[in-house]
Design an enzyme around this catalytic site. Structure first.
Site, PDB file in Angstrom:
ATOM      1  N   CYS A 138      55.653  41.814  46.096  1.00 15.16           N
ATOM      2  CA  CYS A 138      56.541  40.662  45.948  1.00 15.16           C
ATOM      3  C   CYS A 138      56.352  39.774  47.171  1.00 15.16           C
ATOM      4  O   CYS A 138      55.722  40.164  48.152  1.00 15.16           O
ATOM      5  CB  CYS A 138      57.986  41.131  45.904  1.00 15.16           C
ATOM      6  SG  CYS A 138      58.273  42.396  44.653  1.00 15.16           S
ATOM      7  N   ARG A 197      51.886  36.324  45.124  1.00 16.07           N
ATOM      8  CA  ARG A 197      52.143  37.743  45.384  1.00 16.07           C
ATOM      9  C   ARG A 197      52.896  38.426  44.242  1.00 16.07           C
ATOM     10  O   ARG A 197      52.986  39.656  44.188  1.00 16.07           O
ATOM     11  CB  ARG A 197      52.961  37.893  46.665  1.00 16.07           C
ATOM     12  CG  ARG A 197      52.251  37.344  47.883  1.00 16.07           C
ATOM     13  CD  ARG A 197      53.126  37.471  49.107  1.00 16.07           C
ATOM     14  NE  ARG A 197      53.436  38.852  49.383  1.00 16.07           N
ATOM     15  CZ  ARG A 197      52.686  39.670  50.107  1.00 16.07           C
ATOM     16  NH1 ARG A 197      51.548  39.229  50.621  1.00 16.07           N
ATOM     17  NH2 ARG A 197      53.040  40.909  50.324  1.00 16.07           N
ATOM     18  N   TRP A 241      57.325  40.961  41.582  1.00 19.38           N
ATOM     19  CA  TRP A 241      56.396  41.632  40.670  1.00 19.38           C
ATOM     20  C   TRP A 241      57.051  42.983  40.387  1.00 19.38           C
ATOM     21  O   TRP A 241      57.117  43.853  41.249  1.00 19.38           O
ATOM     22  CB  TRP A 241      55.023  41.804  41.320  1.00 19.38           C
ATOM     23  CG  TRP A 241      53.995  42.342  40.388  1.00 19.38           C
ATOM     24  CD1 TRP A 241      53.402  41.695  39.348  1.00 19.38           C
ATOM     25  CD2 TRP A 241      53.414  43.662  40.419  1.00 19.38           C
ATOM     26  NE1 TRP A 241      52.501  42.530  38.722  1.00 19.38           N
ATOM     27  CE2 TRP A 241      52.485  43.729  39.348  1.00 19.38           C
ATOM     28  CE3 TRP A 241      53.586  44.774  41.222  1.00 19.38           C
ATOM     29  CZ2 TRP A 241      51.739  44.869  39.085  1.00 19.38           C
ATOM     30  CZ3 TRP A 241      52.839  45.925  40.957  1.00 19.38           C
ATOM     31  CH2 TRP A 241      51.932  45.953  39.903  1.00 19.38           C
ATOM     32  N   ASN A 272      60.619  43.935  49.427  1.00 17.27           N
ATOM     33  CA  ASN A 272      59.266  44.113  48.896  1.00 17.27           C
ATOM     34  C   ASN A 272      58.854  45.540  49.203  1.00 17.27           C
ATOM     35  O   ASN A 272      58.915  45.952  50.367  1.00 17.27           O
ATOM     36  CB  ASN A 272      58.319  43.110  49.580  1.00 17.27           C
ATOM     37  CG  ASN A 272      56.862  43.362  49.235  1.00 17.27           C
ATOM     38  OD1 ASN A 272      56.558  43.859  48.162  1.00 17.27           O
ATOM     39  ND2 ASN A 272      55.957  43.012  50.136  1.00 17.27           N
ATOM     40  N   GLY A 273      58.478  46.304  48.183  1.00 12.44           N
ATOM     41  CA  GLY A 273      58.090  47.700  48.416  1.00 12.44           C
ATOM     42  C   GLY A 273      58.770  48.598  47.403  1.00 12.44           C
ATOM     43  O   GLY A 273      59.280  48.124  46.385  1.00 12.44           O
ATOM     44  N   GLU A 304      31.481  43.506  38.064  1.00  9.11           N
ATOM     45  CA  GLU A 304      32.365  42.479  38.615  1.00  9.11           C
ATOM     46  C   GLU A 304      32.511  41.303  37.635  1.00  9.11           C
ATOM     47  O   GLU A 304      33.606  40.760  37.460  1.00  9.11           O
ATOM     48  CB  GLU A 304      31.817  42.024  39.981  1.00  9.11           C
ATOM     49  CG  GLU A 304      32.560  40.892  40.656  1.00  9.11           C
ATOM     50  CD  GLU A 304      34.053  41.154  40.902  1.00  9.11           C
ATOM     51  OE1 GLU A 304      34.520  42.279  40.701  1.00  9.11           O
ATOM     52  OE2 GLU A 304      34.745  40.192  41.268  1.00  9.11           O
ATOM     53  N   LYS A 322      36.090  40.061  36.136  1.00 11.17           N
ATOM     54  CA  LYS A 322      36.564  38.675  36.282  1.00 11.17           C
ATOM     55  C   LYS A 322      36.953  38.111  34.932  1.00 11.17           C
ATOM     56  O   LYS A 322      38.006  37.512  34.779  1.00 11.17           O
ATOM     57  CB  LYS A 322      35.479  37.769  36.884  1.00 11.17           C
ATOM     58  CG  LYS A 322      35.219  37.832  38.346  1.00 11.17           C
ATOM     59  CD  LYS A 322      36.312  37.299  39.226  1.00 11.17           C
ATOM     60  CE  LYS A 322      37.331  38.361  39.509  1.00 11.17           C
ATOM     61  NZ  LYS A 322      37.096  39.249  40.609  1.00 11.17           N
ATOM     62  N   GLU A 339      40.238  39.812  33.438  1.00 16.54           N
ATOM     63  CA  GLU A 339      41.539  39.667  34.106  1.00 16.54           C
ATOM     64  C   GLU A 339      42.128  38.268  33.995  1.00 16.54           C
ATOM     65  O   GLU A 339      43.341  38.108  34.084  1.00 16.54           O
ATOM     66  CB  GLU A 339      41.498  40.136  35.561  1.00 16.54           C
ATOM     67  CG  GLU A 339      40.797  39.227  36.527  1.00 16.54           C
ATOM     68  CD  GLU A 339      40.887  39.713  37.977  1.00 16.54           C
ATOM     69  OE1 GLU A 339      41.949  40.151  38.407  1.00 16.54           O
ATOM     70  OE2 GLU A 339      39.858  39.624  38.664  1.00 16.54           O
ATOM     71  N   HIS A 398      23.581  54.751  25.256  1.00 13.97           N
ATOM     72  CA  HIS A 398      24.272  56.031  25.092  1.00 13.97           C
ATOM     73  C   HIS A 398      25.625  55.886  24.413  1.00 13.97           C
ATOM     74  O   HIS A 398      26.500  56.723  24.591  1.00 13.97           O
ATOM     75  CB  HIS A 398      24.400  56.722  26.453  1.00 13.97           C
ATOM     76  CG  HIS A 398      23.057  56.986  27.071  1.00 13.97           C
ATOM     77  ND1 HIS A 398      22.306  58.084  26.771  1.00 13.97           N
ATOM     78  CD2 HIS A 398      22.319  56.230  27.906  1.00 13.97           C
ATOM     79  CE1 HIS A 398      21.158  58.022  27.427  1.00 13.97           C
ATOM     80  NE2 HIS A 398      21.141  56.897  28.119  1.00 13.97           N
ATOM     81  N   LYS A 424      48.588  39.587  43.340  1.00 14.58           N
ATOM     82  CA  LYS A 424      47.416  39.479  44.212  1.00 14.58           C
ATOM     83  C   LYS A 424      47.055  40.800  44.865  1.00 14.58           C
ATOM     84  O   LYS A 424      45.889  41.120  45.013  1.00 14.58           O
ATOM     85  CB  LYS A 424      47.671  38.409  45.277  1.00 14.58           C
ATOM     86  CG  LYS A 424      46.518  38.180  46.234  1.00 14.58           C
ATOM     87  CD  LYS A 424      45.300  37.642  45.518  1.00 14.58           C
ATOM     88  CE  LYS A 424      44.095  37.535  46.414  1.00 14.58           C
ATOM     89  NZ  LYS A 424      42.844  37.476  45.621  1.00 14.58           N
TER      90      LYS A 424
HETATM   91  O1  M6R Z   1      43.376  43.493  48.255  1.00 15.15           O
HETATM   92  P1  M6R Z   1      42.341  44.419  47.680  1.00 15.15           P
HETATM   93  O2  M6R Z   1      40.951  43.908  47.875  1.00 15.15           O
HETATM   94  O3  M6R Z   1      42.489  45.828  48.187  1.00 15.15           O
HETATM   95  O4  M6R Z   1      42.625  44.460  46.140  1.00 15.15           O
HETATM   96  C1  M6R Z   1      41.911  45.321  45.291  1.00 15.15           C
HETATM   97  C2  M6R Z   1      42.094  44.943  43.839  1.00 15.15           C
HETATM   98  O5  M6R Z   1      43.450  45.035  43.480  1.00 15.15           O
HETATM   99  C3  M6R Z   1      41.611  43.526  43.574  1.00 15.15           C
HETATM  100  O6  M6R Z   1      40.274  43.365  43.909  1.00 15.15           O
HETATM  101  C4  M6R Z   1      41.790  43.167  42.073  1.00 15.15           C
HETATM  102  O7  M6R Z   1      40.949  43.961  41.304  1.00 15.15           O
HETATM  103  C5  M6R Z   1      41.531  41.684  41.834  1.00 15.15           C
HETATM  104  N1  M6R Z   1      42.528  41.165  40.948  1.00 15.15           N
HETATM  105  C6  M6R Z   1      40.202  41.425  41.232  1.00 15.15           C
HETATM  106  O8  M6R Z   1      39.980  40.074  41.028  1.00 15.15           O
END
Ligand code: M6R
Length: 614
Positions: free
Chosen positions: A2, A27, A80, A106-107, A487, A491, A494, A510, A609
């Site tokens: 958060c 966040r 969040w 937050n936490g 990757e 992308k 998500e 496979h 994030k």
């Molecule tokens: O802050 P971090 O790099 O540790 O975060 C890791 C993942 O949560 C982060 O890369 C996530 O997969 C992203 N949304 C990818 O775009």
């Protein structure tokens, strides 16, 4: 995770808090809230709470009659959800059932159920499903006329992670904040303090700030501050300058942060490399490793732990370390590593890769490795983050703040740092000066090669538009291009919510090959490299089953052109460095797909994030 922001000072703070929330919205963005403490004329205060599900824009509407409030003490939160659904009532701030204490959090309070039971037995009533309301009630329960002491006492009973800001109706000149495991910065202005989860909500007001260590409580008033431990031992805080410029966190002429960050990559990488590569001497200079040089050179094995995009960067790191420094590497989801009783032999180095430096699983895996005797390194973007502080040594990405939830420039920054780390190690182990010089020369050309690739944006957008109705995509590559394919798939899924899978091109046979039907988009990363011929065969296999080939290929490759429906030609890059360029078209493809489908690119559904909970 958060976002929290709080203010105490001499100016009305409603607007400052809302502006701060907008900066922190990346966040978490399922609900938002604000509480102002307004003097009631009797020396005490009255708390006004507004909160709602939805974005900060919705909160602005709900709290618009408070825009003219003269209140100079307030707290605000963007959520969040972890405990309790996304409802107005579960949104922060939370007030205890007597209306005395109001907090944002937050936490996660892990022992909230035990505490809740205890508080219910003592007559407290609860109105939400959150762990944070329990903390508000615990502080109120322990309050005996001193907010700072009540917060200290309550936090001594708590297990879990928190950054909090707390107000009390009986103390209209006091704001108390504390942290453990979740980030919190206190901006120091003239006669005022702005407290926030990160510097982006502070930098418009002051560049001076203090960071708090875990288990620190800070009491702020208009006359000064005091920091202390949970046992009330006074501490001397670390005051620093925020290294953040406003334009780094502003959109400027871009429509979305993700696009801005994709376009920032050439400059971000120039900054990442600056002062670290010495071509003449064939040396890589990484100041953050200095104190552990001997241990690193003598290391026998590397473990890389990360999640999401950072994991994909780590997978490229595996190829780099094994290729260049000839050292065995294991890459693992931090969430798995932390629970699987890992064998950490002598001379093992554990590297945590993380943009935020706060990802809960990555942090826990790092602690596990450290406790079992590994030397720990952090490859982190956010300066001063928990991972950067909990590691023996590390290298910062220096790519600037990343705000879009989809990680882009942090990925290329992570790969660049892992490249430098493997060269640093290689040079000290086996690699000759001329060999290092050759790679540095190629490496320094990467930012220009990304620039050239960004010029293909329109073409990439058109290709994406052709396939935008398709619900299933495959991303395939081999060698260095395999993590790049992973990757690309992440992308796309998500932010566009299209189902995509990334895998080694050979693995397709496979099982996944059964998915291929007429016109299914299959993105091949088919640049020149050791496995080029094999990738061409994989392309043929897909083609013969009706799949449509979108290839990312090396400039001038007529052979790929003749077998693919669409080709995106990128500059010719040395194989170990190729992911840095090959990923860019995939980032743009995902971006355009999300825009074409009308999604909120920077704040995709269900995400935040950084994931600071398990
Ligand atoms: O802050 P971090 O790099 O540790 O975060 C890791 C993942 O949560 C982060 O890369 C996530 O997969 C992203 N949304 C990818 O775009």
């Amino acid at each position: 995770m958060c976002g929290i922001v709080a203010y105490i000072g001499n100016r009305p703070c409603h607007r400052l808090l809302i502006e701060g929330l907008k900066r922190l919205e990346y966040r978490g963005y399922d609900s938002a809230g604000i509480a102002l403490l307004e003097p009631d004329g009797s020396g005490k205060g009255r708390i006004d709470v507004r909160k709602t599900i939805g974005r900060v824009a919705a909160l602005t509407e709900v709290a618009k009659d408070k825009a003219s409030s003269g209140s100079t003490l307030g707290i605000a939160h963007t959520r969040w959800a972890t405990h309790g659904g996304v409802t107005d009532v579960n949104a922060h701030p939370h007030v205890d059932d007597t209306g005395t204490i109001c907090l944002i959090h937050n936490g996660i309070i892990e022992n909230y159920d035990v505490l809740k039971k205890y508080l219910i037995e003592h007559g407290r009533k609860f109105h939400t499903e959150t762990d944070s309301e329990v903390l508000a009630n615990l502080i109120a329960h322990l309050y005996e006329g001193d907010l700072e002491r009540a917060v200290q006492s309550a936090l001594r009973e708590v297990t879990g992670a928190y950054s909090i800001a707390v107000m009390c109706v009986d103390e209209p000149d006091t704001l108390v904040c504390a942290r453990k495991g979740s980030p919190l910065i206190v901006g120091i202005g003239s006669g005022e303090y702005i407290v926030a989860s990160d510097g982006s909500a502070i930098v418009a007001h002051t560049a001076q700030a203090m960071t708090l260590e875990d288990y620190t409580v800070v009491r702020l008033s208009r006359d000064g501050f005091r920091t202390s431990t949970l046992d009330n031992v006074e501490l001397t805080p670390k005051v620093m300058q925020l290294e953040l410029e406003l334009d780094e966190i502003e959109l400027g002429s871009y429509e979305h942060y993700m696009l801005k960050e994709i376009y920032e990559q050439p400059d971000a990488l120039r900054t990442c490399m600056r002062g670290r590569l010495d071509k003449n001497e064939g040396r890589v200079v990484l100041g953050g490793l200095k104190s552990f040089e001997q241990e690193l050179v003598r290391s026998r094995r590397i473990i890389i732990a990360a999640q999401g995009t950072a994991l994909h960067a780590g997978m490229i790191g595996e190829y780099l370390f094994e290729d260049l420094a000839k050292i065995p590497v294991e890459v693992e989801y931090a969430s798995e590593l932390r629970y699987r009783n890992p064998i950490i032999e002598e001379r093992t180095v554990a590297i945590a890769v993380s943009q935020s430096g706060e990802t809960a699983d990555t942090l826990a895996a790092l602690h596990e490795a450290r406790d079992r005797g590994a030397l720990t390194l952090g490859v982190v973007n956010v300066v001063g983050s928990t991972i950067s502080r909990d590691t023996h040594a590390g290298v910062y990405l220096r790519v600037g703040p990343e705000i879009g939830v989809a990680s882009t420039k942090a990925f290329t920054g992570q790969v660049a740092v892992l490249t430098m780390l493997s060269l640093w190690l290689a040079r000290r182990r086996f690699m000759s000066t001329p060999a290092v010089q050759r790679i540095i020369e190629e490496f320094e050309r990467i930012p220009d090669q990304i620039d050239a690739t960004l010029k293909l944006d329109e073409q990439i957008k058109d290709i994406t538009a052709k396939y935008i109705e398709r619900e299933n995509w495959l991303f395939l590559g081999r060698g260095y291009n395999y993590p790049t394919a992973m990757e690309g798939a992440l992308k796309l899924k998500e932010i566009s919510y299209i189902h995509a899978e990334g895998m080694p091109a050979a693995e397709m046979k496979h099982g996944p090959i059964a998915l291929i039907d007429n016109g299914m988009p299959c993105v091949f990363i088919a640049t020149q490299g050791a496995q080029y011929e094999k990738v061409v065969s994989n392309i043929e296999e897909v083609r013969s089953r009706g799949g449509h080939i979108i290839a990312v290929a090396t400039e001038g490759d007529e052979r790929i052109k003749s077998i693919a429906e669409d080709v995106i030609f990128i500059p010719d890059v040395a194989e170990p460095l190729s992911p840095l360029v090959a990923v860019v078209p995939l980032q743009l493809m995902a971006y355009h797909a999300a825009v074409l489908r009308g999604h909120d690119v920077d704040k995709p559904r269900n995400l935040a994030k950084s994931v600071t909970v398990e």
